[in-house]
Every structure is written in structure tokens, then in C-alpha cells.
Design a protein around this motif. Sequence first.
Motif, PDB file in Angstrom:
ATOM      1  N   SER A   8      37.616  35.477 145.019  1.00 56.21           N
ATOM      2  CA  SER A   8      37.752  36.958 145.691  1.00 56.21           C
ATOM      3  C   SER A   8      39.635  36.568 146.441  1.00 56.21           C
ATOM      4  CB  SER A   8      37.815  37.411 146.088  1.00 56.21           C
ATOM      5  OG  SER A   8      37.766  39.130 146.619  1.00 56.21           O
ATOM      6  N   THR A  10      43.637  37.485 148.824  1.00 49.40           N
ATOM      7  CA  THR A  10      43.796  37.906 150.055  1.00 49.40           C
ATOM      8  C   THR A  10      43.928  39.571 149.700  1.00 49.40           C
ATOM      9  OG1 THR A  10      46.004  36.800 149.793  1.00 49.40           O
ATOM     10  CG2 THR A  10      44.726  35.640 151.324  1.00 49.40           C
ATOM     11  N   TYR A  12      42.042  41.130 148.068  1.00 51.81           N
ATOM     12  CA  TYR A  12      40.305  41.644 148.220  1.00 51.81           C
ATOM     13  C   TYR A  12      40.130  42.870 147.366  1.00 51.81           C
ATOM     14  CZ  TYR A  12      42.000  44.688 152.323  1.00 51.81           C
ATOM     15  OH  TYR A  12      42.603  44.940 153.002  1.00 51.81           O
ATOM     16  N   TYR A  41      34.846  44.822 143.798  1.00 49.80           N
ATOM     17  CA  TYR A  41      34.722  45.451 145.286  1.00 49.80           C
ATOM     18  C   TYR A  41      33.763  46.977 145.191  1.00 49.80           C
ATOM     19  CZ  TYR A  41      34.777  41.331 148.321  1.00 49.80           C
ATOM     20  OH  TYR A  41      34.942  40.025 148.526  1.00 49.80           O
ATOM     21  N   ARG A  46      34.342  47.650 150.076  1.00 54.82           N
ATOM     22  CA  ARG A  46      35.783  46.932 150.396  1.00 54.82           C
ATOM     23  C   ARG A  46      36.803  48.045 151.715  1.00 54.82           C
ATOM     24  NH1 ARG A  46      41.339  47.732 149.217  1.00 54.82           N
ATOM     25  NH2 ARG A  46      41.993  46.487 147.333  1.00 54.82           N
ATOM     26  N   LEU A  49      35.394  46.186 154.851  1.00 56.33           N
ATOM     27  CA  LEU A  49      36.313  45.008 155.021  1.00 56.33           C
ATOM     28  C   LEU A  49      37.816  45.428 155.287  1.00 56.33           C
ATOM     29  CD1 LEU A  49      36.312  41.978 154.317  1.00 56.33           C
ATOM     30  CD2 LEU A  49      37.036  42.279 151.749  1.00 56.33           C
ATOM     31  N   ILE A  70      29.385  40.372 150.807  1.00 54.81           N
ATOM     32  CA  ILE A  70      29.985  40.464 150.235  1.00 54.81           C
ATOM     33  C   ILE A  70      29.400  39.403 149.035  1.00 54.81           C
ATOM     34  CG2 ILE A  70      32.247  38.265 150.067  1.00 54.81           C
ATOM     35  CD1 ILE A  70      32.781  39.682 152.654  1.00 54.81           C
ATOM     36  N   GLN A  98      35.266  35.433 150.249  1.00 53.88           N
ATOM     37  CA  GLN A  98      35.992  36.165 150.914  1.00 53.88           C
ATOM     38  C   GLN A  98      36.536  35.633 152.248  1.00 53.88           C
ATOM     39  OE1 GLN A  98      37.822  38.879 149.689  1.00 53.88           O
ATOM     40  NE2 GLN A  98      39.304  37.833 150.213  1.00 53.88           N
TER      41      GLN A  98
END
Length: 386
Positions: A8, A10, A12, A41, A46, A49, A70, A98
Motif C-alpha cells: 500500500s 503513499t 493509501y 481499505y 482510511r 489513517l 492496518i 503502510q
Amino acid sequence: MRVIGLMSGTSYDAIDAAAADLRIEGDTIVLTPLGLLSRPYPDELRRDLASSLPPAATSLEQVCRLDTGIGQAFAAAAAQAVEQLCGGQADLIVSHGQTAFHWVDGDEVRGTLQLGQPAWIAEATGTTVVSDLRSRDVAAGGQGAPLVSIVDVLWLRGRPGTPIALNLGGIANITVVTDEPIAFDTGPANALADAVVNELTGGRATFDADGVMAWRGKIHPELFARLLAEPYYARPAPKSTGKELFHLGYLAKAMEGLPEIAPDDLVATVTALTARTVADAVHAHGGTEVIAAGGGIRNPALMHRLAEELKGVPLRSTDELGLPSVAKEAYAFAVLGFLTVHGLGGTVPSCTGARHASVLGSITPGAGPLPLPERPAVDPVRMRLN
């Protein structure tokens, strides 16, 4: 050996899983793609994050929650890949995790943090997991990036001229394949455009689908000039960067004092920035062809502008050479983990800036014993797709 690579990046947006059969024949790694899949995700994860990444503040509690969440999301992707891509049996899983923070201090990387606890993957699949692949290179004085450079070098070595591998994720990076290869992050790929679209739509859209906004917009000359003045671009390789630098606040600062800029023009400008900075790096290192992968190649506006900026240097995707572009990095990390369990170095020091090549990562055992293959008598110097 059946190996699953999990990645995964940048952006994401999802977890990519790519399965490959990998073996060593003499001095050559032979990679047979077995398939790939992608799992978004969970929305809440998400959002959590996104709200925790730089320049936002976070807490150790949130880091712990993200590491678990994650890890569980990666475990679900791994379990699906084992069943659907490997017929229920994989020999090794390699998890990039991640990236949550890449600690760059001037020209030096002092640390890097990838979240996604590998124990969840090992527990869900019963399969040995290699993870945390960047930290050893950082400890050896390297940038910890771009780690895919060793795969680029093994794969593209021997092509005529000076081939350049390009990845267009959240951040763009290139590998210049010569007798003394180099690799580095050129700057943002999708990071700034994604941030703008997400902000303008209140999260309803997370990227410029099909490059529609970039096609409609016009480059804002003053903002473009300000963005190109970023000192990072003039720094010598090896170098690496991330969303710690290229985020929405960075763009807002560059826009200070300017009249209001139309949304489409803003997206067109940051898209043009990606194309120009990538092309400048290609020209500076004498590239004779560019072989691209990553989510950015699905943006026709970006690819059109990049082709213009390359001024005749051929631009093609890894698909044309037999490696699916949407999962190239996942396949690359599968190779890195394969090298690890064979006791082989997974870096090219001239690419990452490390003092020496290192065996990368940490190993989490699966359900059974941990038999590791013997180190081959000859170090691989090339990779062939089968």
C-alpha cells in the motif's frame, strides 16, 4: 517458491496483493506472475489513517490502533490472495505495510515507519511473513527508498541505451539503469492532485478520475513557477521524500498572496508539476526510454503531459514488457522478501546511498517450523519474466 507481495503506497487507497512463482536459475531470478488483486481499505480505517498522517498530530494510542487495523486489513488481503491466487497454499508473504512517516533530516534519512503488524498476517494465513523492509537500509546509511530499484536493475539490465523505470504513486521515483545505477524520488506524483481533489470534494472523490479536471484546467504560471522552485528538486541523488513535504498545507503556502485559482486550474498545475519534475530527472540522467508503472499511469492527462515533457524519449508501461503495471511494486516486494529468505542483499547501494547492500526485513514465523532455503552459490544479477 510461491510468494505473495503486499503493498500500500503513499496514496493509501488500497492494498495490492500480487502472487508470483519465484525461483533461481544460475545467476537469474525467474518470476512467473500468478495473479493480483486489490482490496480497498475500510472507509473508517482510511479516514483514521488520513487524519493521522503528517502534518497532522497524532498519539501513541492512535498509532497502536492503526498498526493493528492496518495489520488486520493486510491479513485479510493476504488470506484472500492465498486462496484465490495460490490455490490455498503460499510459501511466503512479504508485507510492505503502510508508510506512516519517513524521517528526512537534510540529506539524511534517520528513520522510517511502516505500520501494519505482521503477526496478524501470520496468524490469519499460517504463512511466514517478511516485513519492515526499509529500516535495515536506513540503518546502513541509506534512504530506505526506492527499494524497488534492485528489481528494476535486475529486470532491465541489458536493455539498449539508458532505460529508466518510473513509478507514479503518491510520490514519483525513478531508477536509472546503467553500469552504476542510481534511484531517487523525483517529487510528487499523485500526492498533491489527490489532496486537492479530496479537499475540494469534501472527501467524495479522492483522485482526479481519468484526469478530467487536469484536462479541463489550465496551468497557473505563477503557482507553477513557485512550486518548481522547491529546493528538493535541486538536491543530488540519492534522495527520498514523501507526504511529510508534499501535502495540502505545502500547496496552500505556495498559493499565499495569489488571486483565487479555479479548481481545475489548480489540479492542472500540480499535474504539470509532476510531469515536469519527472521529465527533468529523466533528461538530467540521459534516459533513452521510460518504463512506467503505478496508479498515475491511469491518468491520461498526466501521461499526455509527461510524454510532451519527455520530448521524444519513448514512454511505455511495464505491461508492454510483461509485468502488470498496477501491481509492479507488490511484485517487487515479493522479490525482495524472496531475496531475504535466501540470505541475499535486497538493495543496490548506489541507488539508496547505503554503505553496503543489506539483507532486508524482519521475519515472523507462520504456523509451522521455519525452514529457510540455502543461500545460492551465485548471487543473481538479472531477473527474467516467465
